[in-house]
Structure formats: C-alpha cells, structure tokens
Design a protein around this motif. Structure first.
Motif, PDB file in Angstrom:
ATOM      1  N   ALA A 286       0.621  -1.219  -0.005  1.00 24.34           N
ATOM      2  CA  ALA A 286      -0.096   0.172   0.487  1.00 24.34           C
ATOM      3  C   ALA A 286       1.095   1.430  -0.101  1.00 24.34           C
ATOM      4  CB  ALA A 286      -0.809   0.012   1.486  1.00 24.34           C
ATOM      5  N   ASP A 287       0.201   2.288  -0.336  1.00 22.90           N
ATOM      6  CA  ASP A 287       0.419   3.516  -0.531  1.00 22.90           C
ATOM      7  C   ASP A 287       0.674   4.482   0.440  1.00 22.90           C
ATOM      8  OD1 ASP A 287       2.123   3.404  -3.646  1.00 22.90           O
ATOM      9  OD2 ASP A 287       0.345   3.827  -4.173  1.00 22.90           O
ATOM     10  N   GLY A 288       1.830   5.038   1.226  1.00 25.55           N
ATOM     11  CA  GLY A 288       1.891   6.505   2.283  1.00 25.55           C
ATOM     12  C   GLY A 288       1.547   5.717   3.729  1.00 25.55           C
ATOM     13  N   VAL A 289       2.231   4.010   3.452  1.00 26.30           N
ATOM     14  CA  VAL A 289       2.298   3.590   5.260  1.00 26.30           C
ATOM     15  C   VAL A 289       3.360   2.936   4.782  1.00 26.30           C
ATOM     16  CG1 VAL A 289      -0.360   3.656   4.976  1.00 26.30           C
ATOM     17  CG2 VAL A 289       0.636   2.099   4.302  1.00 26.30           C
ATOM     18  N   GLU A 290       3.392   2.775   6.311  1.00 27.39           N
ATOM     19  CA  GLU A 290       4.898   1.676   6.828  1.00 27.39           C
ATOM     20  C   GLU A 290       5.088   1.026   8.391  1.00 27.39           C
ATOM     21  OE1 GLU A 290       7.431   4.988   9.735  1.00 27.39           O
ATOM     22  OE2 GLU A 290       7.186   5.104   7.194  1.00 27.39           O
ATOM     23  N   SER A 291       5.529  -0.086   8.182  1.00 29.88           N
ATOM     24  CA  SER A 291       5.201  -0.653  10.159  1.00 29.88           C
ATOM     25  C   SER A 291       6.327  -0.137  10.988  1.00 29.88           C
ATOM     26  CB  SER A 291       5.182  -2.188   9.142  1.00 29.88           C
ATOM     27  OG  SER A 291       5.709  -2.520  10.700  1.00 29.88           O
ATOM     28  N   THR A 292       5.568  -0.432  12.380  1.00 28.58           N
ATOM     29  CA  THR A 292       6.405   0.287  13.138  1.00 28.58           C
ATOM     30  C   THR A 292       7.147  -1.450  13.081  1.00 28.58           C
ATOM     31  OG1 THR A 292       5.008  -0.894  14.692  1.00 28.58           O
ATOM     32  CG2 THR A 292       4.583   1.434  14.061  1.00 28.58           C
ATOM     33  N   LYS A 293       8.647  -1.216  14.216  1.00 26.93           N
ATOM     34  CA  LYS A 293       9.309  -2.317  14.505  1.00 26.93           C
ATOM     35  C   LYS A 293       8.249  -3.188  15.609  1.00 26.93           C
ATOM     36  CE  LYS A 293      13.471  -3.285  17.413  1.00 26.93           C
ATOM     37  NZ  LYS A 293      14.576  -3.186  17.992  1.00 26.93           N
ATOM     38  N   PRO A 294       8.183  -4.643  15.217  1.00 23.00           N
ATOM     39  CA  PRO A 294       7.597  -5.180  15.784  1.00 23.00           C
ATOM     40  C   PRO A 294       7.603  -5.475  17.756  1.00 23.00           C
ATOM     41  CG  PRO A 294       8.653  -6.496  13.580  1.00 23.00           C
ATOM     42  CD  PRO A 294       9.929  -4.993  14.117  1.00 23.00           C
ATOM     43  N   PHE A 295       6.790  -5.906  17.799  1.00 23.74           N
ATOM     44  CA  PHE A 295       7.129  -5.916  19.807  1.00 23.74           C
ATOM     45  C   PHE A 295       6.354  -7.386  20.393  1.00 23.74           C
ATOM     46  CE2 PHE A 295       3.112  -3.317  18.347  1.00 23.74           C
ATOM     47  CZ  PHE A 295       2.300  -3.935  19.011  1.00 23.74           C
ATOM     48  N   GLY A 296       6.786  -7.513  20.989  1.00 26.98           N
ATOM     49  CA  GLY A 296       6.229  -9.265  21.871  1.00 26.98           C
ATOM     50  C   GLY A 296       5.829  -8.987  22.930  1.00 26.98           C
ATOM     51  N   GLU A 297       5.213  -7.930  23.112  1.00 25.24           N
ATOM     52  CA  GLU A 297       4.979  -7.602  24.664  1.00 25.24           C
ATOM     53  C   GLU A 297       4.078  -6.715  24.544  1.00 25.24           C
ATOM     54  OE1 GLU A 297       7.323  -7.195  28.175  1.00 25.24           O
ATOM     55  OE2 GLU A 297       8.420  -9.306  27.864  1.00 25.24           O
ATOM     56  N   VAL A 298       2.632  -6.945  25.670  1.00 27.10           N
ATOM     57  CA  VAL A 298       1.593  -5.632  26.125  1.00 27.10           C
ATOM     58  C   VAL A 298       1.405  -5.999  27.431  1.00 27.10           C
ATOM     59  CG1 VAL A 298      -0.935  -4.998  25.631  1.00 27.10           C
ATOM     60  CG2 VAL A 298       0.503  -5.782  23.669  1.00 27.10           C
ATOM     61  N   ALA A 299       1.483  -4.634  27.982  1.00 24.75           N
ATOM     62  CA  ALA A 299       1.194  -4.678  29.640  1.00 24.75           C
ATOM     63  C   ALA A 299       1.749  -6.004  30.256  1.00 24.75           C
ATOM     64  CB  ALA A 299       0.115  -4.930  29.170  1.00 24.75           C
ATOM     65  N   GLY A 300       3.163  -5.771  29.732  1.00 26.53           N
ATOM     66  CA  GLY A 300       3.751  -6.562  30.352  1.00 26.53           C
ATOM     67  C   GLY A 300       3.580  -8.384  30.286  1.00 26.53           C
ATOM     68  N   LYS A 301       3.011  -8.311  29.152  1.00 27.67           N
ATOM     69  CA  LYS A 301       2.930  -9.800  28.932  1.00 27.67           C
ATOM     70  C   LYS A 301       3.266 -10.011  27.780  1.00 27.67           C
ATOM     71  CE  LYS A 301      -1.057 -10.593  32.341  1.00 27.67           C
ATOM     72  NZ  LYS A 301      -2.427 -10.516  32.502  1.00 27.67           N
ATOM     73  N   SER A 302       3.477 -12.137  27.599  1.00 28.28           N
ATOM     74  CA  SER A 302       4.061 -12.235  26.204  1.00 28.28           C
ATOM     75  C   SER A 302       2.714 -11.873  25.039  1.00 28.28           C
ATOM     76  CB  SER A 302       4.738 -13.545  26.023  1.00 28.28           C
ATOM     77  OG  SER A 302       5.079 -13.632  24.223  1.00 28.28           O
ATOM     78  N   VAL A 303       2.605 -11.230  23.670  1.00 27.21           N
ATOM     79  CA  VAL A 303       2.072 -11.188  22.772  1.00 27.21           C
ATOM     80  C   VAL A 303       2.406 -12.328  21.698  1.00 27.21           C
ATOM     81  CG1 VAL A 303       0.379  -9.308  23.028  1.00 27.21           C
ATOM     82  CG2 VAL A 303       2.181  -8.736  22.205  1.00 27.21           C
ATOM     83  N   LYS A 304       3.518 -12.592  21.783  1.00 25.94           N
ATOM     84  CA  LYS A 304       3.732 -13.413  20.880  1.00 25.94           C
ATOM     85  C   LYS A 304       2.727 -14.585  20.831  1.00 25.94           C
ATOM     86  CE  LYS A 304       6.973 -16.736  18.657  1.00 25.94           C
ATOM     87  NZ  LYS A 304       8.879 -17.316  19.020  1.00 25.94           N
TER      88      LYS A 304
END
Length: 289
Positions: free
Chosen positions: A214-232
């Motif tokens: 898609a045009d005009g968009v990009e990805s942030t750096k991937p992350f593996g935790e939310v609120a101190g818990k793994s979201v893998k």
C-alpha cells in the motif's frame, strides 16, 4: 434326565436372546460417517479463510494461498484428501461458520487462546509471531505499540473485528472509544491512509505485507509484549469439537511436516520460515500459558 431338561431350557432361552438381539440391531440408527470419512471418500474438504495475507488469502485469479491454506493442502494431501476448497469469510465469522457447517476446517492462521478453545478444537500450532502497527509514512504520531494509545487518548486505533488485537488494546488500557473495529485487512489500510485511524494493529507479518503493498504507510518495529505479557501469538487450524478423528489425523501429519525442508520451502516465500516455528503446544495455549 435332569441334565437333559436343563439343556432344553438353555436352548429355548438362547433362541429368545438371539431373536431379541436381531430386533435390537434392526432398531439401531444408520451409521453416520464422520467428516474425515466423507472427505476421504469424496476427495475434497472445505476450509474457511479471511483474506488476510500472508496467513490465508485469494490471489486475483482466485487461487487459495497463504501460510495456513498451503500448510493445510500439504497436510491433507498426505492424509489422502487431494482437493481443498476455500470459503471466504470475515474473520469474526470464522468460528460461527465452522460450527454451522459452512466449512470443515479454519485455515486462517487463527491465534489459539482459551476463549476460542472453549468453542472449537485446535491443531498444534503451525507458527509463532509477534505484533506490529501500520502507521502513516514517517510515523507522524510517533506510535510504537499499544501503550502509545493509552498515553495519548486523542489517537484512534484500527483493529480487525474478532481478532486478538482488540483484546490486547483493552489489556494495555486503551479506551473503547479509541478503537475502530473493521471487517478486513483492506479496511485497516484505508483507515490509516485516510486518517480515520492513526494506526492499525495486526501480526508483524500481516503489517509488513500491508506496508509493502500500500502507498503512504509503513510498519512500526515489531514488538512481543503488551502490558508486561507476551503477545507472541501461535496460530493453528480450527476444527469442530465432534471432529476428533479429523483433528487427530491432521495433527499426526502436521507434527512430522513442521520444520521439515518441505515445510520451510513452502512457507518461506510467504514470509515465514525457521524463525517463525512455534515454541508452545496447543495444550499450553488453551490453558493461557
């Protein structure tokens, strides 16, 4: 004389029992074939997918592909089921569609979690992956992860209806009024492009694929935790609770297939590979571990 009379009575009783058994057998309901038996007999099976690249999607010429459909096709072929027909379904309707019999397997890269395990059965996971955000080019709002929305209540976050990201946002303390639930991947992209949402949340692979196309968009750096818990997240294939023989046969082939040279060669062009192999079991994931 005594022994002879006992024998005659036993013969009469045996005959009566045989007659009763014959009557009972004729009263039994007709044998109902299982989904696995039907699929092997017919040579095909239906799978539900949600048009979310690279997990499961249809190409412009109508070919069913993606990590989940390709793995499913390979595994099912080893089970003697050569044809796989795709049924396009909104993500939030995949589990209801499976339970209603619209298709027989969910092949959409669906994350395995306790809530979903209560409704359907899952195969062993076929991959494990973290999260990312789709943002406008240059990331003008400085979005990093879900915490960015908790810290700035003016930001809007787009999520796919029925997907796990809505739950992650809630766990991170994002207000319900900040969340925009949309039906599919293209809607998420359009929301970010138009400014309706400041970011869209999905798995890192999906976001990378969306940003590339898609045009005009990009990805942030991937992350593996939310609120101190793994979201893998670990994705697998969904089955109806009653289709235990289908699940067992599928799992038996899947376990030997995962990580094999054949498997890696199949999924690497879709962005998966050795770095995305699962490291948890379905039992652990269903238990919330």
């Amino acid at each position: 004389m005594f022994k002879s009379s006992i024998s005659r009575r036993m013969v009469v009783k045996a005959a009566a029992c045989l007659a009763l058994a014959a009557t009972s057998l004729t009263a039994l309901p007709a044998y109902a074939e299982t989904t696995l038996e039907r699929a092997k007999k017919d040579g095909y099976i239906r799978v539900g997918f949600a048009n979310e690249a690279p997990f499961g999607f249809a190409t412009p010429d109508g070919k069913l592909t993606g990590e989940a459909p390709e793995v499913a096709k390979a595994v099912l072929a080893k089970m003697g089921i050569s044809q796989v027909d795709g049924v396009l379904t909104e993500f939030g309707s995949l589990i209801p569609g499976l339970k209603a019999g619209r298709f027989d397997i969910i092949a959409a890269g669906m994350f395995i979690n306790p809530k979903r395990c209560a409704e359907i059965n899952f195969s062993e996971p076929s991959y494990g992956i973290g999260q990312a955000m789709l943002v406008a080019k240059g990331n003008p709002k400085g979005v990093k992860d879900f915490s960015s929305f908790k810290e700035n209540p003016d930001l809007k976050l787009a999520v796919m209806a029925g997907a796990v990201e809505g739950g992650y946002a809630k766990d991170a303390g994002v207000a319900a009024g900040q969340i925009v639930a949309l039906p599919d991947q293209s809607s998420l992209v359009a929301a970010v492009q138009s400014g309706r949402a400041d970011a869209a949340a999905l798995t890192a692979l999906s976001i990378a694929d969306m940003a590339k196309k898609a045009d005009g968009v990009e990805s942030t750096k991937p992350f593996g935790e939310v609120a101190g818990k793994s979201v893998k997240g670990h994705g697998g294939f969904g089955f109806r609770k009653e289709d235990t023989d289908l699940l067992e046969a599928f799992n038996a082939e899947l376990k030997t297939f995962l990580g094999s040279p054949e498997h890696i060669a199949l999924v690497e062009p879709l962005g998966f590979g050795k770095d995305y192999l699962p490291n948890k079991t379905t039992a652990e994931l269903c238990a919330g571990n």
